[in-house]
Design a protein around this motif. Structure first.
Motif, PDB file in Angstrom:
ATOM      1  N   SER A 241      13.409  65.835  27.417  1.00  0.00           N
ATOM      2  CA  SER A 241      15.014  65.604  27.026  1.00  0.00           C
ATOM      3  C   SER A 241      15.302  65.880  25.748  1.00  0.00           C
ATOM      4  CB  SER A 241      14.991  64.042  27.290  1.00  0.00           C
ATOM      5  OG  SER A 241      16.740  63.740  27.098  1.00  0.00           O
ATOM      6  N   TRP A 242      16.423  66.617  25.264  1.00  0.00           N
ATOM      7  CA  TRP A 242      16.550  67.251  23.717  1.00  0.00           C
ATOM      8  C   TRP A 242      17.639  66.064  23.390  1.00  0.00           C
ATOM      9  CZ3 TRP A 242      20.051  71.778  22.211  1.00  0.00           C
ATOM     10  CH2 TRP A 242      19.668  72.187  20.941  1.00  0.00           C
ATOM     11  N   GLN A 243      16.807  65.320  22.334  1.00  0.00           N
ATOM     12  CA  GLN A 243      17.410  64.225  21.928  1.00  0.00           C
ATOM     13  C   GLN A 243      17.969  64.311  20.493  1.00  0.00           C
ATOM     14  OE1 GLN A 243      17.473  60.787  23.438  1.00  0.00           O
ATOM     15  NE2 GLN A 243      17.089  62.248  25.179  1.00  0.00           N
ATOM     16  N   ILE A 244      19.150  64.860  20.453  1.00  0.00           N
ATOM     17  CA  ILE A 244      20.028  65.378  19.219  1.00  0.00           C
ATOM     18  C   ILE A 244      21.257  64.690  18.880  1.00  0.00           C
ATOM     19  CG2 ILE A 244      18.761  67.348  18.996  1.00  0.00           C
ATOM     20  CD1 ILE A 244      21.211  68.887  20.010  1.00  0.00           C
ATOM     21  N   PHE A 245      21.486  63.663  19.703  1.00  0.00           N
ATOM     22  CA  PHE A 245      22.640  62.901  19.948  1.00  0.00           C
ATOM     23  C   PHE A 245      22.654  61.733  18.645  1.00  0.00           C
ATOM     24  CE2 PHE A 245      20.502  60.582  22.954  1.00  0.00           C
ATOM     25  CZ  PHE A 245      20.201  59.383  22.282  1.00  0.00           C
ATOM     26  N   GLY A 246      23.827  61.397  18.385  1.00  0.00           N
ATOM     27  CA  GLY A 246      23.912  60.558  17.119  1.00  0.00           C
ATOM     28  C   GLY A 246      23.267  60.844  15.883  1.00  0.00           C
ATOM     29  N   GLY A 247      22.312  60.014  15.457  1.00  0.00           N
ATOM     30  CA  GLY A 247      22.136  60.124  13.865  1.00  0.00           C
ATOM     31  C   GLY A 247      20.551  60.566  14.076  1.00  0.00           C
ATOM     32  N   LEU A 248      19.937  60.802  15.400  1.00  0.00           N
ATOM     33  CA  LEU A 248      18.632  61.179  15.601  1.00  0.00           C
ATOM     34  C   LEU A 248      18.053  62.521  14.583  1.00  0.00           C
ATOM     35  CD1 LEU A 248      18.145  60.326  19.438  1.00  0.00           C
ATOM     36  CD2 LEU A 248      17.374  59.048  17.128  1.00  0.00           C
ATOM     37  N   PRO A 249      18.843  63.551  14.591  1.00  0.00           N
ATOM     38  CA  PRO A 249      18.398  64.769  13.842  1.00  0.00           C
ATOM     39  C   PRO A 249      18.456  64.453  12.368  1.00  0.00           C
ATOM     40  CG  PRO A 249      20.152  65.352  15.435  1.00  0.00           C
ATOM     41  CD  PRO A 249      20.191  63.719  15.244  1.00  0.00           C
ATOM     42  N   PHE A 250      18.897  63.262  11.737  1.00  0.00           N
ATOM     43  CA  PHE A 250      18.896  62.847  10.469  1.00  0.00           C
ATOM     44  C   PHE A 250      17.745  61.956  10.175  1.00  0.00           C
ATOM     45  CE2 PHE A 250      22.859  64.417  11.677  1.00  0.00           C
ATOM     46  CZ  PHE A 250      23.210  65.423  10.465  1.00  0.00           C
ATOM     47  N   ARG A 251      16.898  61.735  11.100  1.00  0.00           N
ATOM     48  CA  ARG A 251      15.728  60.470  10.929  1.00  0.00           C
ATOM     49  C   ARG A 251      14.882  61.485   9.754  1.00  0.00           C
ATOM     50  NH1 ARG A 251      13.053  58.505  15.868  1.00  0.00           N
ATOM     51  NH2 ARG A 251      12.903  60.780  16.698  1.00  0.00           N
ATOM     52  N   HIS A 252      14.669  62.852   9.841  1.00  0.00           N
ATOM     53  CA  HIS A 252      13.797  63.691   8.918  1.00  0.00           C
ATOM     54  C   HIS A 252      14.698  64.765   8.625  1.00  0.00           C
ATOM     55  CE1 HIS A 252      10.768  61.254  10.384  1.00  0.00           C
ATOM     56  NE2 HIS A 252      10.970  61.281  11.585  1.00  0.00           N
ATOM     57  N   HIS A 253      14.361  65.204   7.437  1.00  0.00           N
ATOM     58  CA  HIS A 253      15.085  66.462   7.038  1.00  0.00           C
ATOM     59  C   HIS A 253      14.226  67.766   6.563  1.00  0.00           C
ATOM     60  CE1 HIS A 253      14.387  65.588   2.773  1.00  0.00           C
ATOM     61  NE2 HIS A 253      14.636  64.349   2.960  1.00  0.00           N
ATOM     62  N   ASN A 254      14.622  68.806   6.434  1.00  0.00           N
ATOM     63  CA  ASN A 254      13.801  69.927   5.984  1.00  0.00           C
ATOM     64  C   ASN A 254      13.819  70.160   4.285  1.00  0.00           C
ATOM     65  OD1 ASN A 254      12.863  70.577   8.661  1.00  0.00           O
ATOM     66  ND2 ASN A 254      14.656  71.834   9.101  1.00  0.00           N
ATOM     67  N   GLY A 255      13.869  69.262   3.709  1.00  0.00           N
ATOM     68  CA  GLY A 255      13.883  69.506   2.266  1.00  0.00           C
ATOM     69  C   GLY A 255      15.195  69.166   1.402  1.00  0.00           C
ATOM     70  N   SER A 256      16.228  69.028   2.338  1.00  0.00           N
ATOM     71  CA  SER A 256      17.598  68.925   1.844  1.00  0.00           C
ATOM     72  C   SER A 256      18.104  67.340   2.083  1.00  0.00           C
ATOM     73  CB  SER A 256      18.488  69.862   2.519  1.00  0.00           C
ATOM     74  OG  SER A 256      20.079  69.738   1.872  1.00  0.00           O
ATOM     75  N   ALA A 257      18.360  66.749   1.065  1.00  0.00           N
ATOM     76  CA  ALA A 257      18.878  65.251   1.229  1.00  0.00           C
ATOM     77  C   ALA A 257      20.130  65.493   2.213  1.00  0.00           C
ATOM     78  CB  ALA A 257      18.870  64.460   0.030  1.00  0.00           C
ATOM     79  N   GLY A 258      20.380  64.269   3.066  1.00  0.00           N
ATOM     80  CA  GLY A 258      21.452  64.416   3.901  1.00  0.00           C
ATOM     81  C   GLY A 258      21.478  65.516   5.137  1.00  0.00           C
ATOM     82  N   GLY A 259      20.304  66.547   5.367  1.00  0.00           N
ATOM     83  CA  GLY A 259      20.298  67.390   6.023  1.00  0.00           C
ATOM     84  C   GLY A 259      19.633  66.891   7.164  1.00  0.00           C
ATOM     85  N   PHE A 260      19.556  67.882   8.483  1.00  0.00           N
ATOM     86  CA  PHE A 260      18.973  67.487   9.530  1.00  0.00           C
ATOM     87  C   PHE A 260      17.656  68.188   9.797  1.00  0.00           C
ATOM     88  CE2 PHE A 260      22.630  70.504  10.347  1.00  0.00           C
ATOM     89  CZ  PHE A 260      21.526  71.433  10.713  1.00  0.00           C
ATOM     90  N   THR A 261      16.947  67.516  10.617  1.00  0.00           N
ATOM     91  CA  THR A 261      15.593  68.323  10.934  1.00  0.00           C
ATOM     92  C   THR A 261      15.656  69.571  11.567  1.00  0.00           C
ATOM     93  OG1 THR A 261      13.332  67.780  11.528  1.00  0.00           O
ATOM     94  CG2 THR A 261      15.149  67.007  12.856  1.00  0.00           C
ATOM     95  N   THR A 262      14.581  69.967  11.793  1.00  0.00           N
ATOM     96  CA  THR A 262      14.481  71.414  12.995  1.00  0.00           C
ATOM     97  C   THR A 262      14.978  70.992  14.361  1.00  0.00           C
ATOM     98  OG1 THR A 262      12.923  72.462  11.805  1.00  0.00           O
ATOM     99  CG2 THR A 262      13.334  73.280  13.903  1.00  0.00           C
TER     100      THR A 262
END
Length: 245
Positions: free
Chosen positions: A167-188
């Motif tokens: 299951s692709w869990q990208i809803f809500g704030g889940l993609p923002f639990r971690h980031h790729n080096g940019s504060a406030g950004g989303f993960t891969t």
């Protein structure tokens, strides 16, 4: 399908699954055209290990790849040697069948036009996949993942009667639990597939792995389980999967 395949009208049979009684084999046939594969920024030593190191930019390789336009399900009856094919619709991908009874399969499909959840600050959504089910005679197709907000893929029937899937869990704030080096950004975003399970008809969906544990922390053996796909189960009830990316 290889007996009639051409470069313009090619096909590949994939994803075989055998019914519990051993009488039926389900599989997917992907259709499209064949073209030579092009690789970008290829190192010369890929083509020959003794070559002088050099970046060859774009290189057309001799192997061909299938540029797909869709996929449809087939059901082969062992006793009669006959195959029933679900009609092919260009642009629709029906793949990865998994038997949920001797006469019915769950499968991954794009047939309803569902698109993935739009992540804040991302550039757009993608074609979505959901879990569907159909009888092996092609009748009674039914959407089994009514709850899907993004994508569900790779159904697999567990020993306890539940249907596991990615299951692709990208809803809500889940993609923002971690980031790729940019504060406030989303993960891969593509690395957020977790293992869930539901009843075959879509009821009682619940996470098995990845949703409620800190999977982004890489353990000593080097895998962080951010993209859990391709599920199976062994006789001791343990569930296994692959880290795809």
């Amino acid at each position: 399908c290889s007996a009639t395949s051409t470069n313009q009208n090619a096909c590949a049979a994939l994803d075989p699954a055998v019914s519990f009684d051993g009488k039926t084999i389900a599989f997917s046939v992907f259709r499209g055209s064949l073209a030579n594969h092009q690789e970008w920024s290829i190192d010369s030593r890929v083509l020959h290990p003794d070559a002088e190191p050099a970046n060859l930019s774009t290189e057309t390789l001799p192997n061909k790849r299938l540029q797909t336009t869709g996929a449809h399900l087939h059901f082969y009856t062992i006793a009669t040697g006959k195959t029933l094919a679900i009609p092919f619709t260009s642009g629709v991908y029906d793949s990865g069948p998994a038997f949920i009874s001797n006469t019915r399969v769950a499968f991954t499909s794009t047939r309803d036009g569902n698109t993935s959840t739009l992540v804040f600050r991302s550039t757009g959504s993608k074609m979505g996949t959901r879990i569907w089910a159909v009888d092996i005679d092609g009748r009674n197709p039914d959407l089994s993942s009514h709850h899907a907000l993004s994508q569900e893929q790779h159904p697999f029937m567990l020993k306890d009667g539940r249907l596991a899937y990615s299951s692709w869990q990208i809803f809500g704030g889940l993609p923002f639990r971690h980031h790729n080096g940019s504060a406030g950004g989303f993960t891969t975003i593509d690395n957020m597939f977790h293992i869930h399970a539901q009843d075959p008809d879509g009821a009682r969906n619940y996470p098995i792995f990845g949703q409620h544990i800190p999977v982004a922390t890489t353990p000593s053996f080097g895998s962080n389980h951010d993209a859990a796909h391709f599920i199976t189960q062994t006789s001791d009830d343990r569930i296994w999967f692959a880290d795809y990316y």
